[in-house]
Design a protein around this motif. Structure first.
Motif, PDB file in Angstrom:
ATOM      1  N   PHE A  52       0.856  -1.190   0.000  1.00 44.08           N
ATOM      2  CA  PHE A  52       0.000   0.000   0.000  1.00 44.08           C
ATOM      3  C   PHE A  52       0.890   1.238   0.000  1.00 44.08           C
ATOM      4  CE2 PHE A  52      -2.859  -3.190   1.646  1.00 44.08           C
ATOM      5  CZ  PHE A  52      -4.077  -2.832   1.092  1.00 44.08           C
TER       6      PHE A  52
ATOM      7  N   ASP B 213      -2.576   4.679   1.508  1.00 41.24           N
ATOM      8  CA  ASP B 213      -3.489   3.561   1.199  1.00 41.24           C
ATOM      9  C   ASP B 213      -4.430   3.848   0.032  1.00 41.24           C
ATOM     10  OD1 ASP B 213      -2.269   2.301   3.265  1.00 41.24           O
ATOM     11  OD2 ASP B 213      -4.049   2.166   4.548  1.00 41.24           O
TER      12      ASP B 213
ATOM     13  N   ARG C 155      -7.907  -3.283  -6.718  1.00 40.06           N
ATOM     14  CA  ARG C 155      -8.911  -2.238  -6.965  1.00 40.06           C
ATOM     15  C   ARG C 155     -10.132  -2.392  -6.074  1.00 40.06           C
ATOM     16  NH1 ARG C 155     -12.008  -2.320 -12.585  1.00 40.06           N
ATOM     17  NH2 ARG C 155     -12.091  -4.426 -11.766  1.00 40.06           N
ATOM     18  N   GLU C 156     -10.391  -3.633  -5.619  1.00 37.41           N
ATOM     19  CA  GLU C 156     -11.609  -3.863  -4.838  1.00 37.41           C
ATOM     20  C   GLU C 156     -11.482  -3.473  -3.368  1.00 37.41           C
ATOM     21  OE1 GLU C 156     -13.516  -7.467  -7.507  1.00 37.41           O
ATOM     22  OE2 GLU C 156     -13.159  -7.797  -5.379  1.00 37.41           O
ATOM     23  N   ILE C 157     -10.285  -3.046  -2.960  1.00 39.97           N
ATOM     24  CA  ILE C 157     -10.111  -2.725  -1.547  1.00 39.97           C
ATOM     25  C   ILE C 157     -10.642  -1.323  -1.263  1.00 39.97           C
ATOM     26  CG2 ILE C 157      -8.414  -2.431   0.304  1.00 39.97           C
ATOM     27  CD1 ILE C 157      -6.722  -4.529  -1.321  1.00 39.97           C
ATOM     28  N   GLU C 158     -11.443  -1.255  -0.216  1.00 35.32           N
ATOM     29  CA  GLU C 158     -12.082  -0.012   0.184  1.00 35.32           C
ATOM     30  C   GLU C 158     -11.049   1.111   0.321  1.00 35.32           C
ATOM     31  OE1 GLU C 158     -15.650   0.729   3.432  1.00 35.32           O
ATOM     32  OE2 GLU C 158     -14.025  -0.671   3.822  1.00 35.32           O
TER      33      GLU C 158
ATOM     34  N   ASN D  29     -11.185   3.691 -10.449  1.00 34.45           N
ATOM     35  CA  ASN D  29     -12.642   3.744 -10.559  1.00 34.45           C
ATOM     36  C   ASN D  29     -13.066   4.968 -11.352  1.00 34.45           C
ATOM     37  OD1 ASN D  29     -12.826   1.408  -8.993  1.00 34.45           O
ATOM     38  ND2 ASN D  29     -12.559   2.634  -7.144  1.00 34.45           N
TER      39      ASN D  29
END
Lengths: 309, 309
Positions: free
Chosen positions: B207, B211, B239-242, B265
């Motif tokens: 990260f 982050d 990409r799917e991590i908040e 995104n």
């Protein structure tokens, strides 16, 4: 009762409170808020009563107006049992006037009931009800109902998905629901802590019985600070591995017990396996509770799995 | 040309070969075999030509009959460019009589063409064509077409899913397709090696930029012996991590280069980021190639990400 009779009951009353179950999910919240917006559109007072509203579901309330009134008619949505009302149980148990649900096992005691076990989500019932009530299905209602039907079917992936589910979703997209946003929030977003948990689970995964069984576990330390939302669905991790006939998840509980859940694809009897430890369940999903140490519990599970598979 | 005109062309000819693209996926295989079964049902000779048939797609051929004939009419399905014919390119380039596709960028040179970019999958077009041809949509055809539309939409989760996609899936379930099996095979089964790869990727995830950026990488050693099928989709992990605005995937290639793909995104410009390394692409997905060491490449990416975010 029929959808039409339920619609007539809703037209005849006012001042609604809509109850959802504890640890609320997309179906009970989406269905509840959709019904609330629909009733408000008909000129009624309505509010949703929930134990909590997880942050990611905040968008469901966009079209809900806050109204000040004394409740006169209580509706439960997606609540299979009054025990599941959580912190609202004491205030509402025995007071439900209308129960709307899709769990075949529903045992809510209410004078008016509409339980349709064939519905993949309570949202399917609310969709039919909104149409029967002549409600204009606004973007807000469509967002709520798309959330309901998509989350309860794993985005149309689970076996409960029917042609009706898919056609309702198609209608809701045409009615303007933001399916791209809703799918992203509910199916493509993981917290950093959740990703860390998955990593730890995969690091510690145990294969046995010639790789036909995979065992994962979580300790209290591993899930410290994680919400129920963030630990949801981990039991599907071992079962999804190619060649695995039985996936076992062991969860350390604060009382020192180990909650075990076994999942199979139906060709292995999870219930029989768990019965050996005093538990039970269904052929494809069962559970039991073990005591002692984590290592000892896992050893016993490995031994039983190797004998069975 | 219209669907009706394409149907007339197919009725008028015989001895069909149906081409799919290299690294064949559920859409080109499902569409190809569905069309093959449909043509055989009309009394025609037909076969599918593919570079390979991954084992998990074996069920697609259950209703296909092997026929001995000399090909007279070549159809490409889901092939955007003749370059994508892989090992079949030299034998078929310039010989395609009919091109059926859903890629707006399609550049196949063929006298008859039907390209519908609004279709989420080529399978949607084949479904319409089968109906126009008056074909009985058997279980085998329904299994093929459900595979096509579900795999190209991530089981109806991706933004390309339209109301039409969902309604076709509903029809196919009613026509008897085994959606439970198909979903399990394509969306709920991971090889043990894939799970190990995911674990290694998560262990090494970096990260940076508060982050807002997550970087993952695969080395040749990590993916040794894994098929393309098994490494598919890993770029979606970061990409799917908040909270992550940009997910970067670095892949070591046999020639010593590092292929970088950046996904955002849309609120961060992935193309601008990759241009800084001589690459390019779209605002939400872009790529570039780096040389040198893995550590050095990642350091450069971190530095650029921290400057940009």
């Amino acid at each position: 009762m029929t959808i039409k009779e339920i619609a007539d009951v809703l037209k005849a009353h006012d001042n609604y409170e809509i109850l959802t179950h504890n640890y609320p999910d997309g179906d009970c919240l989406g269905s509840g808020f959709a019904l609330c917006i629909a009733l408000q559109q008909l000129g009624k007072n309505a509010r949703v009563i929930t134990t909590e509203l997880p942050q990611r579901f905040g968008y469901l309330t966009r079209e809900v107006r806050e109204q000040d009134f004394d409740a006169q008619f209580i509706i439960s949505v997606d609540v299979a049992d009054e025990k599941l009302l959580g912190i609202n149980r004491s205030a509402y148990e025995g007071r439900i006037d209308l129960c709307i649900d899709h769990h075949g096992s529903n045992c809510v005691n209410a004078p008016a009931r509409y339980v349709e076990a064939e519905a993949a989500a309570a949202g399917e019932i609310i969709f039919a009800l909104a149409k029967e009530l002549g409600v204009n299905i606004t973007k807000g209602i469509a967002d709520c109902l798309y959330t309901a039907v998509s989350t309860d079917t794993g985005c149309f992936r689970y076996v409960n998905t029917t042609p009706r589910t898919l056609r309702i979703a198609a209608d809701l997209i045409e009615l303007g629901c933001d399916s791209a946003y809703i799918n992203k929030v509910n199916f493509e977003t993981k917290s950093k802590r959740r990703v860390q948990l998955e990593r730890e689970i995969l690091e510690n995964m145990i294969f046995c019985a010639d790789d036909k069984c995979a065992i994962i576990y979580t300790t209290l330390e591993m899930v410290e600070g994680l919400s129920d939302d963030e630990t949801e669905g981990i039991a599907s991790i071992p079962r999804e591995i190619e060649g695995v006939k039985m996936g076992i998840t062991v969860r350390e509980k604060p009382n020192g017990e180990y909650k075990v859940s076994a999942r199979t694809n139906g060709d292995v009897d999870a219930c029989e396996f768990c019965k050996g430890f005093g538990g039970g369940g269904h052929i494809g999903a069962a559970g039991c509770t073990l005591h002692g140490t984590l290592e000892g519990s896992i050893e016993r599970l490995i031994k039983a799995a190797e004998e069975m598979l």
